[in-house]
Scaffold this active site. Structure first.
Site, PDB file in Angstrom:
ATOM      1  N   LYS A  98      -5.577   1.467   0.303  1.00 18.04           N
ATOM      2  CA  LYS A  98      -6.825   1.968   0.888  1.00 18.04           C
ATOM      3  C   LYS A  98      -7.831   2.315  -0.222  1.00 18.04           C
ATOM      4  O   LYS A  98      -7.461   2.356  -1.401  1.00 18.04           O
ATOM      5  CB  LYS A  98      -6.492   3.187   1.755  1.00 18.04           C
ATOM      6  CG  LYS A  98      -5.573   2.838   2.932  1.00 18.04           C
ATOM      7  CD  LYS A  98      -5.278   4.063   3.782  1.00 18.04           C
ATOM      8  CE  LYS A  98      -4.347   3.721   4.927  1.00 18.04           C
ATOM      9  NZ  LYS A  98      -4.088   4.885   5.809  1.00 18.04           N
ATOM     10  N   ASN A 141      -4.444   8.942   2.343  1.00 12.83           N
ATOM     11  CA  ASN A 141      -3.008   8.694   2.110  1.00 12.83           C
ATOM     12  C   ASN A 141      -2.706   7.342   1.455  1.00 12.83           C
ATOM     13  O   ASN A 141      -1.623   6.787   1.590  1.00 12.83           O
ATOM     14  CB  ASN A 141      -2.194   8.923   3.383  1.00 12.83           C
ATOM     15  CG  ASN A 141      -2.547   7.968   4.497  1.00 12.83           C
ATOM     16  OD1 ASN A 141      -3.466   7.152   4.342  1.00 12.83           O
ATOM     17  ND2 ASN A 141      -1.838   8.037   5.596  1.00 12.83           N
ATOM     18  N   GLU A 160      -1.796  -8.419  11.868  1.00 14.10           N
ATOM     19  CA  GLU A 160      -2.581  -7.915  10.734  1.00 14.10           C
ATOM     20  C   GLU A 160      -2.736  -8.990   9.661  1.00 14.10           C
ATOM     21  O   GLU A 160      -3.808  -9.135   9.072  1.00 14.10           O
ATOM     22  CB  GLU A 160      -1.915  -6.652  10.163  1.00 14.10           C
ATOM     23  CG  GLU A 160      -2.025  -5.470  11.127  1.00 14.10           C
ATOM     24  CD  GLU A 160      -1.178  -4.273  10.727  1.00 14.10           C
ATOM     25  OE1 GLU A 160      -0.515  -4.304   9.668  1.00 14.10           O
ATOM     26  OE2 GLU A 160      -1.187  -3.281  11.485  1.00 14.10           O
ATOM     27  N   TYR A 170      -7.551  -0.955  13.270  1.00 12.62           N
ATOM     28  CA  TYR A 170      -7.089   0.340  13.794  1.00 12.62           C
ATOM     29  C   TYR A 170      -7.430   0.511  15.280  1.00 12.62           C
ATOM     30  O   TYR A 170      -7.551   1.651  15.748  1.00 12.62           O
ATOM     31  CB  TYR A 170      -7.698   1.482  12.974  1.00 12.62           C
ATOM     32  CG  TYR A 170      -6.996   1.728  11.652  1.00 12.62           C
ATOM     33  CD1 TYR A 170      -5.632   1.999  11.592  1.00 12.62           C
ATOM     34  CD2 TYR A 170      -7.696   1.716  10.449  1.00 12.62           C
ATOM     35  CE1 TYR A 170      -4.980   2.238  10.387  1.00 12.62           C
ATOM     36  CE2 TYR A 170      -7.052   1.958   9.232  1.00 12.62           C
ATOM     37  CZ  TYR A 170      -5.687   2.214   9.212  1.00 12.62           C
ATOM     38  OH  TYR A 170      -5.048   2.455   8.015  1.00 12.62           O
ATOM     39  N   HIS A 222      -1.617   1.548   3.520  1.00 13.61           N
ATOM     40  CA  HIS A 222      -1.194   1.209   4.885  1.00 13.61           C
ATOM     41  C   HIS A 222      -0.010   0.248   4.834  1.00 13.61           C
ATOM     42  O   HIS A 222       0.062  -0.601   3.950  1.00 13.61           O
ATOM     43  CB  HIS A 222      -2.351   0.525   5.630  1.00 13.61           C
ATOM     44  CG  HIS A 222      -1.887  -0.279   6.809  1.00 13.61           C
ATOM     45  ND1 HIS A 222      -1.623   0.297   8.032  1.00 13.61           N
ATOM     46  CD2 HIS A 222      -1.601  -1.605   6.944  1.00 13.61           C
ATOM     47  CE1 HIS A 222      -1.200  -0.649   8.869  1.00 13.61           C
ATOM     48  NE2 HIS A 222      -1.183  -1.808   8.227  1.00 13.61           N
TER      49      HIS A 222
HETATM   50  P1  RTP Z   1      -1.314   3.383   8.492  1.00 13.48           P
HETATM   51  O1  RTP Z   1      -1.568   2.618   9.787  1.00 13.48           O
HETATM   52  O2  RTP Z   1      -2.566   3.622   7.706  1.00 13.48           O
HETATM   53  O3  RTP Z   1      -0.206   2.764   7.694  1.00 13.48           O
HETATM   54  O4  RTP Z   1      -0.798   4.830   8.892  1.00 13.48           O
HETATM   55  P2  RTP Z   1       0.375   5.190   9.866  1.00 13.48           P
HETATM   56  O5  RTP Z   1       0.824   4.024  10.668  1.00 13.48           O
HETATM   57  O6  RTP Z   1       1.386   5.886   9.031  1.00 13.48           O
HETATM   58  O7  RTP Z   1      -0.333   6.244  10.811  1.00 13.48           O
HETATM   59  P3  RTP Z   1      -1.296   6.021  12.051  1.00 13.48           P
HETATM   60  O8  RTP Z   1      -0.917   7.031  13.067  1.00 13.48           O
HETATM   61  O9  RTP Z   1      -1.376   4.581  12.431  1.00 13.48           O
HETATM   62  O10 RTP Z   1      -2.688   6.475  11.464  1.00 13.48           O
HETATM   63  C1  RTP Z   1      -3.499   5.589  10.728  1.00 13.48           C
HETATM   64  C2  RTP Z   1      -4.219   6.333   9.643  1.00 13.48           C
HETATM   65  O11 RTP Z   1      -5.131   7.267  10.237  1.00 13.48           O
HETATM   66  C3  RTP Z   1      -5.253   8.384   9.390  1.00 13.48           C
HETATM   67  N1  RTP Z   1      -4.920   9.588  10.140  1.00 13.48           N
HETATM   68  N2  RTP Z   1      -5.623  10.693  10.083  1.00 13.48           N
HETATM   69  N3  RTP Z   1      -6.622  13.307  10.511  1.00 13.48           N
HETATM   70  C4  RTP Z   1      -5.496  12.939  11.090  1.00 13.48           C
HETATM   71  O12 RTP Z   1      -4.851  13.682  11.769  1.00 13.48           O
HETATM   72  C5  RTP Z   1      -5.031  11.573  10.881  1.00 13.48           C
HETATM   73  N4  RTP Z   1      -3.968  11.023  11.443  1.00 13.48           N
HETATM   74  C6  RTP Z   1      -3.889   9.762  10.970  1.00 13.48           C
HETATM   75  C7  RTP Z   1      -4.316   8.196   8.214  1.00 13.48           C
HETATM   76  O13 RTP Z   1      -5.055   7.593   7.138  1.00 13.48           O
HETATM   77  C8  RTP Z   1      -3.313   7.215   8.777  1.00 13.48           C
HETATM   78  O14 RTP Z   1      -2.657   6.497   7.750  1.00 13.48           O
END
Ligand code: RTP
Length: 151
Positions: free
Chosen positions: A13, A116, A130, A53, A119
């Site tokens: 990212k 973070n 993707e 997303y 991804h």
């Molecule tokens: P990613 O898709 O980026 O690999 O992350 P992930 O599956 O671990 O988590 P996901 O629930 O899909 O969330 C995507 C990205 O959104 C941001 N996020 N912010 N502020 C918040 O509470 C929050 N929750 C998620 C994070 O950048 C997360 O990686």
């Protein structure tokens, strides 16, 4: 049965790119044994990030997430290898770096869920979607000795 051809989409990212962590992230995946089959720096349009997303579009953090993802270029990667999707997620660590184990990418280099670093696809089906979204031009095919191994 586990496939040595399983593919995952990994994306450094904007904060990971700005902090110079692209090489470290590639290195961790290569050293683990995954084969790098596609890589590029990209400045995607907002629409592409919204598509990537899309399943999070109703979340309150969605606008902030898109703004963060537009804050600089991303580095798009595809790795191939045994159990690439699940193992890739383990290597990344929990979504919230405060809960990520030490030794994972987020656990070693991040503190905030909104920054973070990286991804990783969460299912094989999403990985395929993707990869098609980020590499519409296709992916180079090549063989390694690894492919003749028996698992
Ligand atoms: P990613 O898709 O980026 O690999 O992350 P992930 O599956 O671990 O988590 P996901 O629930 O899909 O969330 C995507 C990205 O959104 C941001 N996020 N912010 N502020 C918040 O509470 C929050 N929750 C998620 C994070 O950048 C997360 O990686």
């Amino acid at each position: 049965m586990a496939s040595i051809r399983e593919r995952t989409y990994i994306m450094v990212k904007p904060d990971g790119v700005q902090r110079g962590l692209v090489g470290e992230i590639i290195s961790r995946f290569e050293k683990r044994g995954f084969k790098l089959i596609a890589a590029k720096l990209a400045s995607p349009p907002k629409e592409q990030l919204e598509k990537h997303y899309a399943d999070l579009s109703s979340k309150p953090f969605f606008p902030g997430l898109i703004k963060y993802m537009l804050s600089g270029p991303v580095f798009a990667l595809v790795f191939e290898g045994l159990d690439a999707v699940k193992t890739g997620r383990v290597m990344l660590g929990a979504t919230n770096p405060l809960q990520s184990a030490a030794g994972t990418i987020r656990g070693d280099y991040a503190l905030a869920v909104g920054r973070n670093i990286c991804h990783g696809s969460d299912t094989v089906e999403n990985a395929e979607k993707e990869i098609a979204l980020w590499f519409p031009e296709g992916i180079v095919q090549y063989s390694l000795l690894q492919e003749s191994m028996i698992f």
